[in-house]
Design an enzyme around this catalytic site. Structure first.
Site, PDB file in Angstrom:
ATOM      1  N   HIS A   1      24.326  30.812  13.779  1.00  0.00           N
ATOM      2  CA  HIS A   1      23.192  30.852  14.707  1.00  0.00           C
ATOM      3  C   HIS A   1      21.858  30.827  13.973  1.00  0.00           C
ATOM      4  O   HIS A   1      21.234  31.880  13.798  1.00  0.00           O
ATOM      5  CB  HIS A   1      23.279  32.103  15.580  1.00  0.00           C
ATOM      6  CG  HIS A   1      24.448  32.102  16.502  1.00  0.00           C
ATOM      7  ND1 HIS A   1      24.455  31.378  17.673  1.00  0.00           N
ATOM      8  CD2 HIS A   1      25.653  32.700  16.421  1.00  0.00           C
ATOM      9  CE1 HIS A   1      25.619  31.543  18.281  1.00  0.00           C
ATOM     10  NE2 HIS A   1      26.366  32.340  17.535  1.00  0.00           N
TER      11      HIS A   1
ATOM     12  N   GLU B   1      19.162  30.104  15.095  1.00  0.00           N
ATOM     13  CA  GLU B   1      18.120  30.573  16.028  1.00  0.00           C
ATOM     14  C   GLU B   1      17.989  32.087  16.016  1.00  0.00           C
ATOM     15  O   GLU B   1      17.061  32.640  16.598  1.00  0.00           O
ATOM     16  CB  GLU B   1      18.427  30.065  17.447  1.00  0.00           C
ATOM     17  CG  GLU B   1      19.599  30.734  18.172  1.00  0.00           C
ATOM     18  CD  GLU B   1      20.984  30.230  17.737  1.00  0.00           C
ATOM     19  OE1 GLU B   1      21.070  29.497  16.727  1.00  0.00           O
ATOM     20  OE2 GLU B   1      21.983  30.588  18.396  1.00  0.00           O
TER      21      GLU B   1
ATOM     22  N   CYS C   1      27.212  26.976  17.168  1.00  0.00           N
ATOM     23  CA  CYS C   1      28.364  27.789  17.577  1.00  0.00           C
ATOM     24  C   CYS C   1      29.085  27.131  18.762  1.00  0.00           C
ATOM     25  O   CYS C   1      29.724  26.112  18.578  1.00  0.00           O
ATOM     26  CB  CYS C   1      27.923  29.219  17.870  1.00  0.00           C
ATOM     27  SG  CYS C   1      29.285  30.381  17.918  1.00  0.00           S
TER      28      CYS C   1
END
Lengths: 203, 292
Positions: free
Chosen positions: A169, A171, A78
């Site tokens: 994302h 993560e 991002c």
């Protein structure tokens, strides 16, 4: 193996959790000298304008460029992808020029336009859940850039040599394939051998 | 966790390690962005002025918020009165990125807060203790901040609230499973969220500090006490060197564990806002007691 996570601001803790889950040591990086010992670097999500101030102030820009030039992998998600791009637009702002893409900031709109969707990927294991938060869009990819995942035909995960960039994302989901691919790029390291390959892209 | 909550807390995650600044016009919001703020809070008046001027404090005018949204690329937050879900509907339609259901404005409902699950836009709410924080999360808040004492320029209340919330969380982690229901009753908090905190030792949403932060050292103090970001209200634009002070507070927040960096950030600053002795304020003038 030690992986740095740029911890100026943003969701660096989420990346560190993902790395630890994969059995890798995660080190928070706020200053240029903290990069020396590391085998790879993650630039997390957050606000790219804020991170840019610190890259300049802490003299991190040339250090990260040198780090990438040494062949060690850098992964931006991002805001991180915006910082790694050759060109950042909407509005134009400086970037590290480490991967040949043009990225448009906040390209889906504001927070109410944030979304979660499945993206098609060449990584083994089929489509991938992806979280897009005030996300950027990759508007142009250079010839040396490989598209590893796409949303409605538009690139969202790309790689050029040792640089990996995602507009979403990884993560923030349980899917660790993008991180495992990143660790695989650190292949010179013995430790990486144990986590590698299952996530290697199909040719 | 459903996708809407993931997206809401997701944005809150992106704001970690940063400073969110109160601004009242486009010029101030550009100063904030230039200084490295991760978001701005669009307001008609900063809390110190609301306190000084009195009267009913409401949501800022859409024109003002629009002007601020058009001037920066970082997320824009705006405040609504406690319980005023229609102001929130209007702000959601306007497209703000985060809503602060705030005790700084005059409450619209003295019993109920907004049902924040009904919105797509994420909410932040203030809390003085764990029970209050968990009630707000139960209602759908995607971020908690301490209340502190807004507009006071005095950090003492934010410190009190941060310490309190962390003490109460630590205590939860020491309790046995069978003790949690009665603890939930004591806290006045939803049982399932109490169990989650007891297991994880932290709130299920980001936990920021607000209320009285005026200096770089104040910001770093909150971070060292466990806050994950800071809100600075009157502290910046009520000082005599807003741009410099904004940069200094951002720097101290990022390097909150580095005394040399905090020293550097603290040097060559002008005068901070004057500030109030909160213990001398009459109960009726406290903002932190609003909310239930």
């Amino acid at each position: 193996m030690k992986i740095g996570v740029l911890a100026v601001q943003g969701d660096f803790a989420a990346h560190a959790r993902m790395l630890r889950r994969l059995g890798v040591e995660a080190i928070e990086v706020r200053r240029a000298d903290e990069l020396e010992e590391l085998d790879g670097l993650i630039m997390p999500g957050g606000e790219s304008t804020t991170m840019l101030k610190f890259l300049a102030e802490e003299n991190l820009t040339p250090t990260i460029k040198k780090f990438a030039a040494s062949g060690r992998p850098v992964f931006g998600t991002c805001a991180g992808a915006i910082l790694l791009a050759r060109e950042a637009i909407n509005p134009a702002q400086p970037s590290l020029d480490l991967i040949d893409i043009t990225v448009e900031r906040n390209a889906f709109g504001r927070q109410v336009d944030s979304f979660i969707d499945q993206v098609e990927t060449t990584l083994e294991g089929g489509s991938m859940e992806a979280v897009f938060i005030r996300a950027p869009r990759i508007r142009r990819v250079g010839r040396g850039v490989e598209v590893l995942a796409a949303l409605d035909g538009e690139p969202v995960l790309v790689r050029e040599r040792n640089i990996l960039a995602a507009t979403f994302h990884p993560e923030m989901t349980g899917d660790d394939r993008a991180h495992r691919l990143f660790l695989h790029i650190t292949s010179r390291d013995d430790v990486a051998q144990s986590v590698r390959l299952r996530c290697a892209p199909k040719v | 966790m459903d996708n809407t909550i993931r997206l809401k807390t997701g944005l809150a995650e992106m704001l970690k390690g940063g400073v969110i600044m109160d601004v009242t016009n486009a010029e101030q919001s550009r100063i904030a962005e230039e200084a490295g703020a991760v978001a701005v809070m669009a307001l008609e008046r900063v809390p110190a002025d609301i306190r000084a001027e009195g009267g009913v404090a409401r949501m800022a005018s859409p024109k003002k918020i629009r002007e601020i949204m058009a001037s920066v690329t970082i997320p824009v937050m705006a405040k609504v009165r406690i319980g005023h879900f229609v102001e929130a509907q209007a702000l959601e339609a306007l497209g703000v990125d985060f809503i602060d259901e705030s005790e700084v404005l005059t409450p619209a409902d003295e019993e109920h807060h907004i049902n924040k699950h009904a919105f797509k836009v994420p909410f932040v709410c203030g809390a003085r203790n764990l029970g209050e924080a968990l009630r707000r999360i139960g209602e759908g808040a995607a971020m908690i901040r301490t209340k502190g004492e807004a507009g006071s320029g005095n950090i003492v209340e934010a410190v009190r609230h941060l310490r309190k919330i962390h003490q109460e969380m630590r205590r939860l982690t020491t309790l046995g499973e069978e003790e949690l229901m009665s603890e939930a009753k004591q806290l006045g908090a939803p049982y399932e969220i109490v169990r989650m905190v007891a297991r994880e030792g932290r709130l299920p949403v980001p936990n920021f500090a607000a209320g009285g932060i005026a200096t770089p050292a104040d910001a770093a103090l909150c971070m060292q006490l466990g806050a994950e970001s800071v809100f600075v209200g009157s502290g910046i634009f009520k000082s005599n060197d807003p741009a410099q002070r904004a940069r200094a507070i951002v720097k101290a927040t990022v390097h909150f564990n580095d005394p040399k960096a905090i020293l550097e950030a603290s040097e060559e600053l002008g005068e901070a806002m004057r500030g109030l002795d909160v213990s001398k304020l009459p109960e009726s003038e406290l903002l932190q007691t609003r909310g239930w």
